[in-house]
Design a protein around this motif. Structure first.
Motif, PDB file in Angstrom:
ATOM      1  N   ASN A 232      -6.040   5.553   4.584  1.00 16.08           N
ATOM      2  CA  ASN A 232      -5.688   5.498   6.012  1.00 16.08           C
ATOM      3  C   ASN A 232      -4.186   5.743   6.187  1.00 16.08           C
ATOM      4  O   ASN A 232      -3.699   5.851   7.297  1.00 16.08           O
ATOM      5  N   ILE A 233      -3.453   5.827   5.070  1.00 20.51           N
ATOM      6  CA  ILE A 233      -2.063   6.304   5.133  1.00 20.51           C
ATOM      7  C   ILE A 233      -1.928   7.454   4.117  1.00 20.51           C
ATOM      8  O   ILE A 233      -1.210   7.346   3.126  1.00 20.51           O
ATOM      9  N   PRO A 234      -2.630   8.573   4.377  1.00 27.14           N
ATOM     10  CA  PRO A 234      -2.735   9.655   3.365  1.00 27.14           C
ATOM     11  C   PRO A 234      -1.416  10.404   3.178  1.00 27.14           C
ATOM     12  O   PRO A 234      -0.573  10.406   4.064  1.00 27.14           O
ATOM     13  N   MET A 235      -1.269  11.027   2.011  1.00 29.77           N
ATOM     14  CA  MET A 235      -0.086  11.841   1.740  1.00 29.77           C
ATOM     15  C   MET A 235      -0.161  13.167   2.513  1.00 29.77           C
ATOM     16  O   MET A 235       0.852  13.708   2.920  1.00 29.77           O
TER      17      MET A 235
ATOM     18  N   THR B 216       0.852  -1.202   0.000  1.00 22.45           N
ATOM     19  CA  THR B 216       0.000   0.000   0.000  1.00 22.45           C
ATOM     20  C   THR B 216       0.882   1.245   0.000  1.00 22.45           C
ATOM     21  O   THR B 216       0.619   2.206  -0.742  1.00 22.45           O
ATOM     22  N   ASP B 217       1.901   1.237   0.847  1.00 24.88           N
ATOM     23  CA  ASP B 217       2.839   2.374   0.919  1.00 24.88           C
ATOM     24  C   ASP B 217       3.403   2.691  -0.454  1.00 24.88           C
ATOM     25  O   ASP B 217       3.458   3.843  -0.871  1.00 24.88           O
ATOM     26  N   GLU B 218       3.841   1.637  -1.133  1.00 19.84           N
ATOM     27  CA  GLU B 218       4.469   1.823  -2.437  1.00 19.84           C
ATOM     28  C   GLU B 218       3.469   2.448  -3.418  1.00 19.84           C
ATOM     29  O   GLU B 218       3.808   3.363  -4.176  1.00 19.84           O
ATOM     30  N   ALA B 219       2.233   1.971  -3.381  1.00 13.62           N
ATOM     31  CA  ALA B 219       1.197   2.500  -4.277  1.00 13.62           C
ATOM     32  C   ALA B 219       0.899   3.956  -3.943  1.00 13.62           C
ATOM     33  O   ALA B 219       0.816   4.815  -4.836  1.00 13.62           O
ATOM     34  N   MET B 220       0.758   4.239  -2.657  1.00 11.29           N
ATOM     35  CA  MET B 220       0.415   5.603  -2.238  1.00 11.29           C
ATOM     36  C   MET B 220       1.531   6.591  -2.579  1.00 11.29           C
ATOM     37  O   MET B 220       1.260   7.707  -3.011  1.00 11.29           O
ATOM     38  N   LYS B 221       2.788   6.178  -2.347  1.00  9.67           N
ATOM     39  CA  LYS B 221       3.909   7.093  -2.595  1.00  9.67           C
ATOM     40  C   LYS B 221       3.974   7.476  -4.072  1.00  9.67           C
ATOM     41  O   LYS B 221       4.303   8.597  -4.422  1.00  9.67           O
ATOM     42  N   PHE B 222       3.641   6.551  -4.955  1.00  7.01           N
ATOM     43  CA  PHE B 222       3.703   6.827  -6.398  1.00  7.01           C
ATOM     44  C   PHE B 222       2.443   7.548  -6.873  1.00  7.01           C
ATOM     45  O   PHE B 222       2.521   8.638  -7.454  1.00  7.01           O
ATOM     46  N   LEU B 223       1.279   6.959  -6.612  1.00  4.79           N
ATOM     47  CA  LEU B 223       0.028   7.538  -7.133  1.00  4.79           C
ATOM     48  C   LEU B 223      -0.330   8.833  -6.396  1.00  4.79           C
ATOM     49  O   LEU B 223      -0.908   9.750  -6.980  1.00  4.79           O
ATOM     50  N   GLY B 224       0.047   8.904  -5.115  1.00  2.00           N
ATOM     51  CA  GLY B 224      -0.259  10.085  -4.307  1.00  2.00           C
ATOM     52  C   GLY B 224       0.442  11.344  -4.812  1.00  2.00           C
ATOM     53  O   GLY B 224       0.035  12.458  -4.498  1.00  2.00           O
ATOM     54  N   GLU B 225       1.508  11.152  -5.569  1.00  5.49           N
ATOM     55  CA  GLU B 225       2.210  12.305  -6.165  1.00  5.49           C
ATOM     56  C   GLU B 225       1.343  12.959  -7.237  1.00  5.49           C
ATOM     57  O   GLU B 225       1.426  14.154  -7.473  1.00  5.49           O
ATOM     58  N   ASN B 226       0.563  12.145  -7.929  1.00  4.15           N
ATOM     59  CA  ASN B 226      -0.202  12.628  -9.083  1.00  4.15           C
ATOM     60  C   ASN B 226      -1.685  12.870  -8.814  1.00  4.15           C
ATOM     61  O   ASN B 226      -2.325  13.610  -9.546  1.00  4.15           O
TER      62      ASN B 226
ATOM     63  N   ARG C 231      -1.238   5.033 -15.468  1.00  2.00           N
ATOM     64  CA  ARG C 231      -1.497   5.338 -16.894  1.00  2.00           C
ATOM     65  C   ARG C 231      -3.006   5.377 -17.183  1.00  2.00           C
ATOM     66  O   ARG C 231      -3.480   6.221 -17.932  1.00  2.00           O
ATOM     67  N   ILE C 232      -3.728   4.415 -16.568  1.00  2.00           N
ATOM     68  CA  ILE C 232      -5.180   4.369 -16.815  1.00  2.00           C
ATOM     69  C   ILE C 232      -5.843   5.605 -16.204  1.00  2.00           C
ATOM     70  O   ILE C 232      -6.674   6.263 -16.832  1.00  2.00           O
ATOM     71  N   LEU C 233      -5.437   5.935 -14.967  1.00  4.92           N
ATOM     72  CA  LEU C 233      -6.034   7.105 -14.304  1.00  4.92           C
ATOM     73  C   LEU C 233      -5.735   8.390 -15.073  1.00  4.92           C
ATOM     74  O   LEU C 233      -6.586   9.271 -15.177  1.00  4.92           O
TER      75      LEU C 233
END
Lengths: 57, 519
Positions: B375-378, B359-369, B512-514
């Motif tokens: 529950n672990i917000p940027m 989840t961390d990995e997903a949030m750190k990448f997608l949360g930039e964009n 990419r999809i988003l």
């Protein structure tokens, strides 16, 4: 270091807690034993602390 | 509805067993709610919240087992429920029938000659004492239990360092010692890459990627999530590096952790700098410059850590991996097809994860964009509390966090929590669902099957609105895992899920999809 001795030995595991972890060891033919653990002194923490102190004397 | 209870004095069963039995008993006809547990404060609190508190439960102690139930008397009886509990517990005990189970650690040591490691997963408040006894007996410790104080952790780790023993944990979920997966870990090929990891599913992802790349691991040492905090000072990661440096089987060392406390980072990187073997460091989202200056190899993702470790081992060129296994043309085609299947109002992400570091990995990448509720917000304004119970916008959740697991097993053990979130959170505004699927020992017997079922249900629901659904997954597992990687991937693909080779590649594809649906 003792850890490096462990790396050269056959792993033998004592499991205490979730029994499924013991079953996982058994299914891999790892030497293991499961402790039928229960809270010391029937879960009475003051009594358990006392027992633990007596053990260390 | 009748509310009733039963208390069995001085009968101890582990919490996961009881939670799974609770879930099974809920399926009995006429049962509205049932909770089976030990009489801990937390459980009594839960019973009260479920309006099932009876006078006998007010008197209960943590050493007593209870069954609390709310049921329709015309359809079932308390006796039936007790019988159902007995049947379940007997079935579980049959699996270890005939095995001698000593009552204490001391007697276990006497019975298992040459025992060298203790795996502890008892409730946290009792765990430190047992771990200390184990270290005193010269045994290495894997401490899965959480709720152990920092003070106790420090005391235990200092003792372990003094004795040259492993003190993995508290809250350590993953280790592989001498090829044997402990607690939550995958079945991997043995090889020359040694890992010290402070994050469970992060370690699983890196080691699985190493295996997929055709290499193997020598030892995988877990430290528990707090090891690189200021208070603990990275005691176990330091010992792990020393142990792997001294281990002739290990040729390359990989360190995995969330960004450490600055003083600890300095200490660990100093150690890496003096290490005679190549050290690959993934301080997830951490500072690459300091790692480079220490002469170590920094990484851009968990998968990248695996790739760089393999490259270092093979003497190949070390470069950041920021793309896909598939060609750009193939990825474009996948994105094109996915986007074409969606309606214009389908714009949102639903990330439903079971693995914390994934989840961390997903949030750190997608949360930039994107602005993502989590529950672990940027940023604090994107905390799920801000949703106020509503389902809107992009949402990405680590379903293994305490707030979702009160009174029920971790979603890696029991997929029910995620199935419920599929029902409640995947709606007509959803463009893409992103999930992980963690295989290996400790995990559910068929997590991919559960995801496939949820996906099929969600598709049927959206079909009524004339809508499709895009689901992207990665499977953290190997073909040697009990669940079988190939079988799991096939089950997901049968449900129309796009299966990517790693968590990071799944995240990049979703990005990419988003990007396309946000246009």
């Amino acid at each position: 270091m003792k850890v490096n001795e462990l790396f050269k030995s056959e792993l033998k595991v004592i499991n205490m807690g979730l029994e499924s972890f013991y079953q996982d060891m058994k299914s891999q033919d790892v030497s293991a034993i499961h402790v039928n653990w229960k809270p010391a002194a029937g879960g009475n923490e003051k009594m358990a602390a006392l027992l633990s102190r007596m053990k260390s004397i | 509805m009748k509310v009733n209870s039963m208390v069995k004095k001085n009968a101890y069963y582990d919490s996961v067993t009881l939670m799974i039995i609770s879930r099974e008993m809920k399926k009995i006809e006429g049962v509205d709610e049932v909770l089976v547990g030990m009489g801990t404060e937390l459980n009594v609190d839960l019973v009260e919240k479920l309006s099932m508190l009876t006078p006998e439960l007010e008197e209960i102690t943590p050493n007593d087992l209870f069954i609390a139930a709310k049921y329709d008397e015309s359809k079932c009886t308390m006796e039936q429920l007790i019988q159902a509990f007995d049947d379940q517990i007997n079935a579980k005990q049959d699996a270890s029938a005939g095995d001698y189970q000593p009552p204490t650690l001391s007697s276990a040591v006497e019975h298992l000659k040459g025992a060298n490691l203790v795996q502890i997963s008892i409730p946290g408040r009792y765990a430190a004492q047992e771990a200390e006894d184990a270290l005193d007996k010269g045994l290495n410790v894997m401490l899965f239990s959480d709720n152990v104080s920092v003070e106790d952790e420090l005391k235990l780790k200092k003792k372990a360092v003094e004795k040259g023993l492993l003190m993995m944990g508290p809250d350590c979920g993953t280790a592989i010692i001498n090829g044997v997966p402990l607690c939550f870990a995958n079945v991997l090929s043995r090889g020359a890459i040694g890992v010290v990891g402070a994050s469970g599913t992060g370690t699983q992802e890196v080691t699985v990627c190493i295996d997929k790349l055709g290499e193997g691991v020598s030892q995988v040492i877990g430290t528990g999530g707090r090891d690189l905090s200021e208070q603990i000072g990275g005691l176990m990661m330091s010992l792990g590096i020393d142990a792997l440096e001294n281990d002739p089987e290990t040729k390359v060392i990989v360190l995995i952790s969330k960004p450490p406390a600055p003083s600890v980072e300095k200490k660990i990187l100093e150690k890496a700098s003096n290490c005679k073997k190549p050290v690959v460091v993934d301080f997830i989202g951490g500072d690459a410059k300091a790692i480079l200056e220490a002469g170590a190899i920094p990484c851009v993702s968990l998968e990248d850590a695996a790739r760089k470790a393999v490259a270092a081992l093979r003497g190949e060129k070390i470069a950041d991996f920021e793309g896909f296994d598939a060609s750009e043309d193939d990825i474009d085609a996948i994105v094109e097809k996915a986007v074409a299947s969606l309606k214009p109002d389908q714009k949102n992400l639903r990330g439903l994860f079971t693995g914390g570091t994934l989840t961390d990995e997903a949030m750190k990448f997608l949360g930039e964009n994107y602005k993502i509720y989590s529950n672990i917000p940027m940023t604090p304004d994107m905390a799920i509390e801000a949703l106020d119970g509503e389902v809107k916008g992009h949402i990405c959740l680590d379903l293994g966090e305490d707030e979702f697991t009160r009174g029920r097993p971790h979603p890696m053990i029991d997929p029910l929590t995620r199935s419920e979130f599929f029902e409640s959170h995947v709606d007509g505004t959803t463009a893409v669902v992103l999930v992980d699927c963690v295989l290996g020992f400790g995990s559910n017997a068929d997590p991919a099957g559960a995801v496939a079922e949820s996906v099929n249900d969600a598709r049927a629901k959206l079909k009524e609105e004339g809508k499709e659904l895009v689901v992207v997954a990665s499977v953290c597992g190997t073909d040697k895992d009990p669940q079988d990687l190939k079988k799991s991937v096939a089950a997901l693909k049968d449900a129309g899920v796009i299966v990517m080779p790693s968590n990071m590649q799944a995240v990049r594809l979703v990005d990419r999809i988003l990007a396309r649906v946000s246009e």
